[in-house]
Design a protein around this motif. Structure first.
Motif, PDB file in Angstrom:
ATOM      1  N   SER A 236      46.539 -13.484 -51.863  1.00 10.55           N
ATOM      2  CA  SER A 236      45.624 -14.446 -51.238  1.00 10.55           C
ATOM      3  C   SER A 236      46.298 -15.804 -51.089  1.00 10.55           C
ATOM      4  CB  SER A 236      44.349 -14.575 -52.078  1.00 10.55           C
ATOM      5  OG  SER A 236      43.680 -13.339 -52.186  1.00 10.55           O
ATOM      6  N   GLU A 237      47.053 -16.215 -52.099  1.00  6.45           N
ATOM      7  CA  GLU A 237      47.769 -17.485 -52.020  1.00  6.45           C
ATOM      8  C   GLU A 237      48.767 -17.487 -50.867  1.00  6.45           C
ATOM      9  OE1 GLU A 237      50.519 -20.327 -54.964  1.00  6.45           O
ATOM     10  OE2 GLU A 237      49.975 -18.285 -55.540  1.00  6.45           O
ATOM     11  N   ALA A 238      49.510 -16.379 -50.730  1.00  9.75           N
ATOM     12  CA  ALA A 238      50.487 -16.307 -49.636  1.00  9.75           C
ATOM     13  C   ALA A 238      49.801 -16.304 -48.279  1.00  9.75           C
ATOM     14  CB  ALA A 238      51.344 -15.046 -49.809  1.00  9.75           C
ATOM     15  N   LEU A 239      48.677 -15.597 -48.142  1.00 10.72           N
ATOM     16  CA  LEU A 239      47.977 -15.556 -46.861  1.00 10.72           C
ATOM     17  C   LEU A 239      47.359 -16.894 -46.499  1.00 10.72           C
ATOM     18  CD1 LEU A 239      46.212 -12.069 -47.128  1.00 10.72           C
ATOM     19  CD2 LEU A 239      48.256 -12.645 -45.800  1.00 10.72           C
ATOM     20  N   LEU A 240      46.807 -17.578 -47.480  1.00 14.07           N
ATOM     21  CA  LEU A 240      46.171 -18.864 -47.202  1.00 14.07           C
ATOM     22  C   LEU A 240      47.190 -19.941 -46.868  1.00 14.07           C
ATOM     23  CD1 LEU A 240      43.403 -18.835 -49.962  1.00 14.07           C
ATOM     24  CD2 LEU A 240      43.114 -18.517 -47.502  1.00 14.07           C
ATOM     25  N   GLU A 241      48.404 -19.825 -47.404  1.00 13.75           N
ATOM     26  CA  GLU A 241      49.447 -20.784 -47.075  1.00 13.75           C
ATOM     27  C   GLU A 241      49.889 -20.669 -45.619  1.00 13.75           C
ATOM     28  OE1 GLU A 241      52.536 -20.124 -49.852  1.00 13.75           O
ATOM     29  OE2 GLU A 241      51.667 -21.428 -51.405  1.00 13.75           O
ATOM     30  N   LEU A 242      49.749 -19.479 -45.025  1.00 12.68           N
ATOM     31  CA  LEU A 242      50.143 -19.287 -43.628  1.00 12.68           C
ATOM     32  C   LEU A 242      49.203 -20.007 -42.667  1.00 12.68           C
ATOM     33  CD1 LEU A 242      51.113 -15.492 -43.669  1.00 12.68           C
ATOM     34  CD2 LEU A 242      52.632 -17.475 -43.774  1.00 12.68           C
ATOM     35  N   GLY A 243      47.984 -20.259 -43.122  1.00 12.94           N
ATOM     36  CA  GLY A 243      47.034 -20.967 -42.277  1.00 12.94           C
ATOM     37  C   GLY A 243      46.421 -20.126 -41.188  1.00 12.94           C
ATOM     38  N   GLU A 244      46.684 -18.844 -41.169  1.00  9.66           N
ATOM     39  CA  GLU A 244      46.136 -17.982 -40.127  1.00  9.66           C
ATOM     40  C   GLU A 244      44.805 -17.414 -40.594  1.00  9.66           C
ATOM     41  OE1 GLU A 244      49.104 -15.069 -39.507  1.00  9.66           O
ATOM     42  OE2 GLU A 244      50.656 -16.491 -38.883  1.00  9.66           O
ATOM     43  N   ASP A 245      44.234 -16.553 -39.800  1.00  9.09           N
ATOM     44  CA  ASP A 245      43.001 -15.876 -40.200  1.00  9.09           C
ATOM     45  C   ASP A 245      43.346 -14.855 -41.271  1.00  9.09           C
ATOM     46  OD1 ASP A 245      41.604 -17.367 -38.406  1.00  9.09           O
ATOM     47  OD2 ASP A 245      41.756 -15.893 -36.793  1.00  9.09           O
ATOM     48  N   ALA A 246      43.233 -15.270 -42.505  1.00  9.66           N
ATOM     49  CA  ALA A 246      43.637 -14.426 -43.629  1.00  9.66           C
ATOM     50  C   ALA A 246      42.632 -13.310 -43.845  1.00  9.66           C
ATOM     51  CB  ALA A 246      43.780 -15.261 -44.895  1.00  9.66           C
ATOM     52  N   GLU A 247      43.140 -12.149 -44.224  1.00  6.17           N
ATOM     53  CA  GLU A 247      42.296 -10.995 -44.531  1.00  6.17           C
ATOM     54  C   GLU A 247      43.058 -10.091 -45.494  1.00  6.17           C
ATOM     55  OE1 GLU A 247      41.335  -8.483 -41.265  1.00  6.17           O
ATOM     56  OE2 GLU A 247      39.497  -7.746 -42.209  1.00  6.17           O
ATOM     57  N   LEU A 248      42.413  -9.763 -46.593  1.00  3.33           N
ATOM     58  CA  LEU A 248      43.037  -8.888 -47.577  1.00  3.33           C
ATOM     59  C   LEU A 248      42.987  -7.443 -47.113  1.00  3.33           C
ATOM     60  CD1 LEU A 248      41.650 -10.353 -50.936  1.00  3.33           C
ATOM     61  CD2 LEU A 248      44.001 -10.493 -50.099  1.00  3.33           C
TER      62      LEU A 248
END
Length: 1158
Positions: free
Chosen positions: A649-661
């Motif tokens: 989640s930390e890596a996805l949120l750092e990308l700033g894109e539409d994060a989804e697990l």
């Protein structure tokens, strides 16, 4: 045995001549001197038998190996020995020591011979010790009027005993003369004035105690007052080689100092008692110092009593008994002269006490090692590694894996039956330590699945000790078990303690000697016990006979588990249970289990993780991502997976894109490793996966640096966090950060390897019998990851890790696994295998395989005795919803949590379910409190207990609670009617055995009338319930309400004629419904048979009656046969019993063929 008899004699004399408070003071002193454990001390305090108490104390001292008898002398004189703490250096460094010894010889004969001997009877109550030490020690001597006094009543009792001896009048005259000499001497009335002339009001002076050179020679008879020197001022003091400072508290009231003759050690002693006219008499041996000898006013100089060389700070507990007394030292003179009161300055005593309190607890090298060990364990992990979530610690138990097997495995308690360890970590260890037997090694096992945080918990134990929260242990040693799989046979116990832990510890031989003397104060933690090789042999292997002898590490561990090395220590093991437990774990004294995170704790961990990472602005978003994936949320009960979710989640949120697990575990680890794989050297991930698989085949998780194919691969793996230096490992050792990561890499190797034949691949799914499996599934996460890697779309799964180059190989393996999975018949699999199949098909995300599996599910699914974790409940519920049919679930003994039980019960496709009564009632109460009326109604309608078998007292109590719930529900205004579970129960079995059966049966009788549809009541058990005549009488009273009862089994219940009579009175109420009645193997005689014969014609519906193996004779049999002829509706009467002649039985059978003799 001679030593034991000597000690026992002294203890008997001690106990017979002291008040209970003084005996308790002695026991308290032995506890303080660490001769007794706290548990044994409590036992001895409550021992009513004085002889048993004497023997237990004597055996304790004999077992301790410290047979010095000095403390008995203290206790017999009514004085409690002064407490001493041994400093770090207590020996005389000059090579000399002030050790005094007493040559003791036996003193035989009667009291008259005692008077005529050279020994003085008063010495029986004086203080002396066997001084056989290598050095001298300093102690504080405190005077307590209640405990540290010589009571004159005790001396009077001695005189009374002497009068009881039938001797001549000369003996009584000697006794009277002795009494006048000791207590009525007036020739020393002016003595105290001379003594106090040189002593100021704020100080008291005394020299160090010293035994004169003539000690060991036979003491002369005590001189009378007229034989003493007239001028005491001209006495010459004996030179003292050393002196020490201490504080002596003087009591209120008159005080008298009296000098003694030269055979007593120098020092001050106190005697007080009634009838002496003074509150305390201080006996001073040696010349009273002159004014020029007075040191600075810093306290009273009193040389400490010697202590046992085998135990720091302890004093010998006994002195020789009257039968073993030698020529006694000369006793002190006493007088009743009144003198002016003097007191010691309180400030001086306080200063001296502070100096004493600052003495170190152990020798200096031990203190230094203790502090260094504390520093080693006190450091807490930084960042997310330091997040501490308090999880439940559950007391676990073992059960037999099957009725035909002696192997034991971890039991699965129902959720409401879980016994939480109250007080958490520290209280759990303290309670386990208090339950153990004295001087016995205690083994405590902490069990938990992979990723539950066992290693973190072991580190928390060490930190808790370092912070002072485990005061019952002096030292804690934590050793990861992967450090113990080393070859060679040159290891010693100190290597295990000091060299193989988290960091090598420098310890002198003195430290090790100190540790082995007090093993009961040692806690040894063996983390990840499942990684040890050949664990089953520890209880049977040979081990080194002594701690100092070198042997293999396996031999050292065998010595610990066989309680030969460090006997009395505490062994704390952390292990991953996998089916049958090895003997080392199954024979543990205490078992605990880590339960993992609850849903609330998992969400709290996510918040703490982002707080520690400095990303508080993403906390809410991360929680939303997790809640959108219920499957990952259910897996978050595992701390390892919860952290993995946070990392992704930390890596996805750092990308700033539409994060989804992702929605699967495979997708989770692909997301974690994808970026690292693309930035590594070519083929690095595949090489690392091969290492993970090979290590898993050997049940290992650590590897050496030289096992990597190249330095570049090793550097890349360490930089990306795929391997790391584990605690306690050498610089060349590395390990995977989590077990699940190793499982994922092992599955990746199976996917990429061309060495694995296609026909062998399905066997790695662990769905086939064990004998056909090529490995033992130690990497238990491999099957799920394997199906996920092979079946999930290449672009976002396997291709994201290794690129498109393996497409052909992966396609071929996919076809093999698809064909295998579609041939499986889920209805033939065991419950654990069925759940594993559901997990594998869920990871595959392949619609065809998923539909095949869920449509083949049987309508009746039983998971009885199979543990259901939150992920299991989630996947099972998803499969039931997709099946499109109705199901009946048996969820007893699964340990399913309330949220999982509620989610399954709420499914529309679940029409009936069985679960633990306590869990179900708790679920109803929770739904009622939350106002979920519809779900509550569905849960009540679907619940069934048919058939119900009570095997414990708790089963009967839970059944009673269910009936009480129905009665409460029926009496409420908003609901009405019976609970279906109670209303529809048709078969009830009662099998509690001969002990619990008679106790629980009355409780069962009180609720029987609630089961209006009951048809079969079975009170027979292999171990016999033995409800007896009283139980039959209570049961007969309920017959009018049991209108549907068809079968009544009262076999093997110790029923006699009285019970048969009561039964016959109640049976007519069941005449219209009862079909079968069994009274097999009871104690019914002719009168009971006659009662049954009278009622038999009234039982119009009865078809079968069994009265075999009772005690009636031919007369009773003939009455039953005669009654049977009046009952044409009865089909069988089983009547064989050894008390009836066989010829009579044959004759009766010839008359009526319905009589059975089988």
């Amino acid at each position: 045995m001679n030593n034991f008899q000597a000690i026992l004699t002294q203890v008997r004399i001690l106990l017979s001549s002291h008040q209970p408070s003084q005996v308790q003071a002695l026991l308290d002193n032995l506890l303080k001197e660490e001769l007794l454990s706290r548990e044994y001390h409590c036992t001895l305090l409550h021992e009513p038998d004085s002889e048993a108490l004497a023997r237990k104390i004597s055996l304790t001292l004999l077992e301790k190996g410290d047979l010095d008898l000095a403390l008995l002398g203290w206790a017999r004189s009514g004085l409690q020995p002064p407490a001493a703490e041994r400093g770090p250096s207590h020996s005389d460094h000059d090579g000399s020591s002030q050790c005094a010894t007493m040559e003791l010889g036996p003193l035989e004969g009667s009291y008259l011979e005692l008077l005529n001997s050279d020994a003085d009877p008063l010495c029986l109550y004086h203080i002396y010790d066997q001084m056989d030490l290598a050095g001298e020690e300093e102690i504080e001597l405190y005077s307590e009027p209640d405990t540290d006094t010589i009571n004159c009543d005790q001396f009077s009792r001695l005189l009374c005993d002497m009068e009881g001896d039938e001797e001549t009048k000369e003996a009584y005259a000697n006794i009277a003369e002795l009494d006048q000499y000791v207590f009525q001497d007036s020739q020393l009335e002016g003595l105290s004035k001379d003594i106090f002339k040189h002593i100021g009001p704020d100080e008291v002076i005394g020299d160090s105690m010293e035994m004169p050179a003539e000690v060991g020679q036979k003491s002369q008879k005590r001189p009378f007052p007229e034989e003493l020197p007239a001028d005491l001022k001209h006495w010459k003091p004996v030179p003292s080689s050393s002196s020490s400072l201490s504080c002596l508290n003087l009591p209120e009231g008159p005080v008298q100092f009296v000098p003694t003759v030269s055979t007593l050690p120098q020092g001050l002693w106190q005697i007080s008692g009634t009838g002496t006219g003074v509150s305390s008499i201080f006996i001073y041996h040696g010349e009273v110092p002159q004014a020029s000898q007075v040191p600075p006013p810093s306290g009273l100089t009193v040389h400490g009593l010697p202590t046992s060389p085998d135990r720091p700070g302890s004093t010998s507990p006994f002195a020789p008994s009257a039968t073993d007394l030698p020529s006694m030292p000369e006793p002190a003179l006493t007088s009743r002269a009144n003198v002016t009161e003097h007191k010691t300055s309180p400030t001086q005593c306080q200063a001296a006490g502070e100096v004493s309190n600052k003495l170190p607890k152990w020798p200096e090298p031990v203190e230094q090692f203790y502090r260094s060990l504390q520093d080693t364990y006190q450091a807490e992990p930084a960042g997310p590694d330091g997040i501490l979530m308090e999880v439940d610690l559950v007391q676990a138990r073992l059960e037999r894996s099957s009725s035909k097997s002696l192997e034991r495995e971890l039991a699965t308690p129902d959720w409401a039956e879980r016994q939480l360890a109250q007080g958490g970590l520290a209280e759990g260890l303290l309670a386990a330590k208090e339950r153990r037997r004295p001087r016995e090694t205690q083994v405590i096992a902490m069990l938990g699945k992979a990723g539950q945080g066992k290693s973190y918990w072991a580190g928390a134990v060490s930190r808790a000790w370092a912070c002072g929260r485990l005061p019952q242990y002096d030292f804690v040693f934590s050793v990861p078990c992967h450090c113990l799989n080393r070859p060679g046979d040159v290891y010693r116990l100190q290597d295990l303690l000091f060299s193989l832990g988290p960091r090598p510890l420098l310890a002198a031989d003195e430290v090790f000697s100190h540790i082995v003397k007090r093993p009961d104060r040692i806690l040894l933690i063996l983390d990840a016990f499942e990684e040890l090789e050949a664990q089953d042999g520890f209880l049977h292997s040979t081990c080194g006979p002594a701690p100092a002898e070198p042997c293999s590490l396996r031999g050292l561990l065998a010595g610990l588990f066989q309680k030969k090395l460090l006997r009395g220590c505490t062994l704390l093991l952390t292990a991953r249970p996998r089916g049958r437990l090895v003997q080392s774990l199954s024979k543990a004294d205490a078992l605990f289990e880590l339960s993992g995170f609850s849903m609330e704790q998992a969400q709290a961990y996510v918040m703490r993780y982002f707080e520690c990472s400095g990303m508080t602005e993403h906390q809410d978003r991360a929680l939303a991502l997790l809640r959108d994936r219920p499957f990952l949320l259910s897996h978050s009960h595992s701390p390892t997976l919860c952290r993995a979710v946070c990392q992704l989640s930390e890596a996805l949120l750092e990308l700033g894109e539409d994060a989804e697990l992702p929605s699967t575990l495979t997708g989770l680890y692909v997301g974690l490793l994808g970026r690292a794989a693309l930035s590594g050297p070519p083929g690095a991930l595949a090489e690392l996966a091969k290492l993970a698989w090979e290590l898993g085949r050997r049940h290992q998780s650590t590897l050496q640096e030289d096992q990597f194919p190249s330095a570049d691969v090793r550097t890349w793996a360490m930089a990306k966090g795929l391997v790391q230096h584990p605690p306690g490992a050498t610089e060349s050792e590395l390990a995977f950060p989590s077990f699940l990561l190793q499982c994922f890499l092992g599955a990746l190797w199976l996917t990429l390897s061309g060495e694995i034949k296609d026909k062998e691949l399905p066997q790695y799914l662990a769905l086939t019998p064990r004998k056909k499996r090529p490995y033992d599934n130690w990497l238990e996460g491999v099957p799920r990851f394997l199906t996920g890697l092979i079946f999930q779309p290449r672009a976002r799964c396997l291709g994201a890790l290794v690129g498109p180059s393996v497409t052909t190989l992966a396609d071929r393996k996919q076809k093999v696994l698809a064909r295998y999975l579609k041939r499986l018949q889920p209805g033939t699999l065991r419950a654990r295998q069925l759940l594993e199949l559901l997990h594998c098909t869920h990871e595959a995300e392949e619609a065809g395989i998923w539909q095949h599996v869920v449509q083949e599910l049987p309508a009746r699914l039983s998971f009885l005795g199979t543990r259901l974790t939150p992920p299991d409940a989630h996947v099972l519920g998803k499969a039931l919803e997709a099946a499109g049919q109705d199901f009946s679930l048996d969820l007893r003994s699964t340990g399913i949590d309330p949220s999982g039980l509620g989610s399954l019960v709420g499914l529309s496709c679940v029409t009936h379910f069985r679960a633990a009564l306590s869990d179900t009632v708790a679920l109803w109460e929770s739904l009622r409190q939350h106002g979920e009326t519809e779900l509550l109604q569905a849960a009540e309608e679907k619940f069934t207990i048919e058939p119900f078998k009570a095997k414990s007292l708790k089963d009967v109590e839970d059944l009673g609670k269910l009936v009480q719930t129905q009665r409460t529900r029926s009496s409420s205004e908003d609901t009405a009617g019976e609970l279906p579970a109670v209303r529809d129960l048709k078969k009830l079995e009662f099998a509690l055995g001969p002990i619990s059966g008679p106790q629980a049966f009355p409780k069962l009788v009180r609720i029987l009338t609630a089961f209006s549809s009951l048809q079969h009541l079975d009170l027979d058990a292999l171990s016999e319930n033995k409800i007896g005549d009283e139980g039959v009488s209570q049961l007969s009273a309920t017959f009018p309400q049991l209108k549907s009862l068809e079968t009544l089994n009262l076999s093997q219940n110790s029923i006699t004629d009285l019970g048969a009579y009561k039964l016959a009175e109640g049976l007519p109420s069941l005449a219209a419904s009862l079909l079968r009645l069994s009274l097999y193997n009871n104690c019914i005689c002719d009168m009971g048979a006659e009662s049954l014969a009278r009622v038999l014609p009234d039982m119009v519906s009865l078809r079968v009656m069994d009265v075999q193996y009772n005690k009636f004779t031919a007369a009773g049999a003939q009455q039953l046969a005669a009654s049977l002829r009046k009952c044409p509706h009865v089909e069988t009467l089983a009547m064989w019993t050894p008390t009836i002649p066989f010829s009579v039985q044959e004759h009766l059978q010839q008359q009526d063929s319905r009589i059975s003799l089988r």
